[in-house]
Design a protein around this motif. Structure first.
Motif, short mmCIF file in Angstrom:
data_model
loop_
_atom_site.label_atom_id
_atom_site.label_comp_id
_atom_site.label_asym_id
_atom_site.label_seq_id
_atom_site.Cartn_x
_atom_site.Cartn_y
_atom_site.Cartn_z
N LEU A 154 0.82 -1.21 0.00
CA LEU A 154 0.00 0.00 0.00
C LEU A 154 0.86 1.26 0.00
CD1 LEU A 154 -2.82 -0.95 2.54
CD2 LEU A 154 -2.88 -1.05 0.03
N GLY A 155 2.15 1.13 0.35
CA GLY A 155 3.03 2.29 0.32
C GLY A 155 4.05 2.37 1.44
N LEU A 156 4.00 1.46 2.39
CA LEU A 156 4.99 1.43 3.48
C LEU A 156 6.09 0.45 3.06
CD1 LEU A 156 2.59 1.41 6.57
CD2 LEU A 156 3.79 3.36 5.55
N ALA A 157 6.98 0.92 2.21
CA ALA A 157 7.87 0.03 1.46
C ALA A 157 9.13 -0.40 2.20
CB ALA A 157 8.26 0.69 0.14
N ASN A 158 9.46 0.24 3.29
CA ASN A 158 10.74 -0.03 3.95
C ASN A 158 10.54 -0.71 5.30
OD1 ASN A 158 13.54 0.05 4.11
ND2 ASN A 158 13.60 2.07 5.03
#
Length: 292
Positions: free
Chosen positions: A228-232
């Motif tokens: 969803l966008g919390l890639a790290n």
């Protein structure tokens, strides 16, 4: 459960309505035993926790703001010499703007019990993500744009043509990363930003069917949230699934706050960390100002 950066989406070519008689390789069967031992070892050490942290894992609004910047504004993987390697690089904010439709595809050798269990878990998790983010997220039977694949080793190694069908411009590095996933990578997710403006439009998550139940569910929780966008990940994030120490196996209250911040309308895709900093600090104070 590390996840490479933005880049793709797809279903496996040999997906079928029901499992075939045993078609698994000796390598896949050996991996199943290996991951069972990995899960047992983690549980013996008190890891893969299924709670949200409690009093033994306190965090402040300052912690939450720091963790959000590290997890939402950095990529965990980079392309180096035609390969994706674990190398943290700064990025802009990425998230979905349109509805997220999660479509689950199982490899042909995945048994009916696993299909039923994982299908229900993903549907319930999609509903939870929608409630937390306020964004339209749901599971669908077809027409998905966030594809979740539960595959055995041999099935995953044949997924390349289907990946290219879904995203024709997909490069060889991305395909090779999925097909040649090392044993040390438990699962992965890619998300695609076609306009390079921070807006995701497609994603694919690959979950190893060889994993025991809790390990597989842990992969589902982390990869679907990262997509969803919390890639790290961050070694300082606690209590959190966005930490490679595997202490927490399932989404925590801390992680729900990160997702709320990601989809807060005060932020927009493509923002830099410096541009977003005062907004992040304000959101963190609102969500965790009383947490100690």
């Amino acid at each position: 459960m590390a996840a490479p950066p933005q880049g793709m989406a797809a279903p496996p070519p040999d997906a079928a309505p029901g499992p075939e008689p045993a078609t698994r390789s000796e390598e896949s069967i050996a991996l199943e035993g290996y991951y069972a031992r990995v899960q047992a070892g983690l549980l013996d050490r008190g890891l893969l926790r299924t709670d949200s942290g409690g009093t033994d894992a306190p965090f402040t609004d300052t912690d939450l703001a720091r963790n959000f910047r590290q997890i939402a504004f950095f990529e965990e993987y980079s392309s180096v010499g035609g390969q994706l390697v674990q190398k943290e690089t700064e990025s802009l904010l990425h998230r979905w703007e349109g509805p997220v439709r999660m479509e689950v595809t199982f490899g042909r050798a995945v048994d009916l019990e696993t299909r039923a269990r994982d299908g229900q878990a993903i549907a319930e998790y999609a509903d939870r993500l929608a409630r937390v983010t306020g964004h339209p997220i749901r599971q669908v039977s077809s027409g998905g744009n966030f594809h979740v694949f539960v595959l055995y080793e041999d099935e995953r190694r044949e997924i390349g043509p289907e990946l290219r069908r879904i995203i024709p411009r997909l490069d060889d590095t991305a395909v090779a990363t999925v097909e040649n996933l090392p044993r040390s990578s438990y699962c992965l997710v890619f998300a695609w930003d076609p306009q390079n403006d921070g807006v995701y439009t497609k994603a694919v998550a690959v979950i190893r069917a060889e994993h025991p139940d809790l390990f597989r569910l842990s992969c589902i929780h982390e990869e679907l949230a990262q997509g969803l966008g919390l890639a790290n990940d961050s070694p300082f994030a606690r209590p959190s699934i966005f930490n490679d120490d595997e202490e927490f196996g399932l989404l925590t209250t801390h992680d729900e706050m990160l997702l709320k911040m990601l989809f807060d309308k005060r932020l927009r895709p493509g923002m830099s960390a410096d541009e977003a900093r005062p907004i992040i600090d304000q959101m963190a104070a609102e969500l965790a100002g009383g947490t100690s």
